[in-house]
Design a protein around this motif. Structure first.
Motif, short mmCIF file in Angstrom:
data_model
loop_
_atom_site.label_atom_id
_atom_site.label_comp_id
_atom_site.label_asym_id
_atom_site.label_seq_id
_atom_site.Cartn_x
_atom_site.Cartn_y
_atom_site.Cartn_z
N SER A 16 0.83 -1.20 0.00
CA SER A 16 0.00 0.00 0.00
C SER A 16 0.86 1.26 0.00
N ARG A 17 1.90 1.24 0.85
CA ARG A 17 2.80 2.41 0.89
C ARG A 17 3.53 2.58 -0.43
N ARG A 20 1.16 4.05 -3.00
CA ARG A 20 0.96 5.47 -2.74
C ARG A 20 2.17 6.28 -3.18
N HIS A 58 -6.52 5.20 -2.94
CA HIS A 58 -5.63 6.04 -2.14
C HIS A 58 -6.04 7.51 -2.18
#
Length: 210
Positions: A16-17, A20, A58
């Motif tokens: 996820s990071r 993003r 996001h």
């Protein structure tokens, strides 16, 4: 009983990071290359190599994405500025002013500055961006000035020093704007040499030993 294995909690969060981060980097690159009107969520998602659905997970709206990219640009520019500090604080006692002047000018001629410039223009028409751009650019501007003072070994209590450094930074920003149209490296080198001379005269020369 065997040893309890610590559960691996990172893969999903790391993905996820990473997604993003790719989206923010892509947003900055698209702004620098295409400007505001050409930087849609779909374009940014394609550039980042993620689906539009993942992008909207996001950042639900275009404004969310580019508001976050404003912060990303500010953070990246601040990190670049911090990287100009000498590794050994003792080196700051005898600054290489020409190298400092050239490095500060370079901050205004790269991708991050081009992206920031497009954000400034967009902010003049997009109320969702305006407040954040003004606040963040003010903070980055203050940090740039502070770091220039430290890197140049300046004493702002002396008359005219603060105004001279601010004038230099305004000039560097102007060179960045000019660089959007033409890459005139030779002229920039002459301007860097001249401003180094001006700063030496105003700040006083720090002479190295023989």
């Amino acid at each position: 009983m065997g040893a309890v294995t610590e559960p691996d909690r990172s893969p999903k969060q790391d993905r996820s990071r990473a997604t993003r981060q790719r989206l923010l980097e892509a947003a900055v690159a698209c702004l620098a290359d295409r400007g505001w009107t050409g930087s849609t969520v779909a374009v940014v998602a394609e550039h980042a190599g993620v689906s539009r659905g993942a992008a909207q997970h996001h950042f639900p709206t275009r404004e969310d994405l580019f508001t976050a990219s404003v912060e990303y640009v500010a953070e990246q520019r601040s990190a670049a500025l911090r990287g100009l500090f000498p590794a050994d604080p003792a080196d700051a006692a005898v600054p290489d002013r020409r190298a400092v002047v050239a490095a500060l000018v370079d901050l205004y001629t790269g991708t991050l500055f081009r992206a920031a410039l497009h954000l400034w223009v967009a902010a003049s028409h997009e109320p969702q961006l305006g407040f954040r751009v003004v606040e963040l650019e003010g903070r980055v501007g203050r940090e740039t000035h502070r770091m220039a003072v430290e890197l140049l070994g300046a004493d702002e209590s002396a008359p005219g020093v603060r105004e001279t450094i601010q004038g230099f930074l305004d000039m560097a920003r102007g060179l960045g704007l000019a660089n959007l149209l033409t890459d005139d490296g030779a002229r920039r080198e002459r301007v860097v040499a001249q401003w180094t001379s001006v700063l030496d005269d105003v700040l006083g020369r720090n002479r190295r030993g023989p």
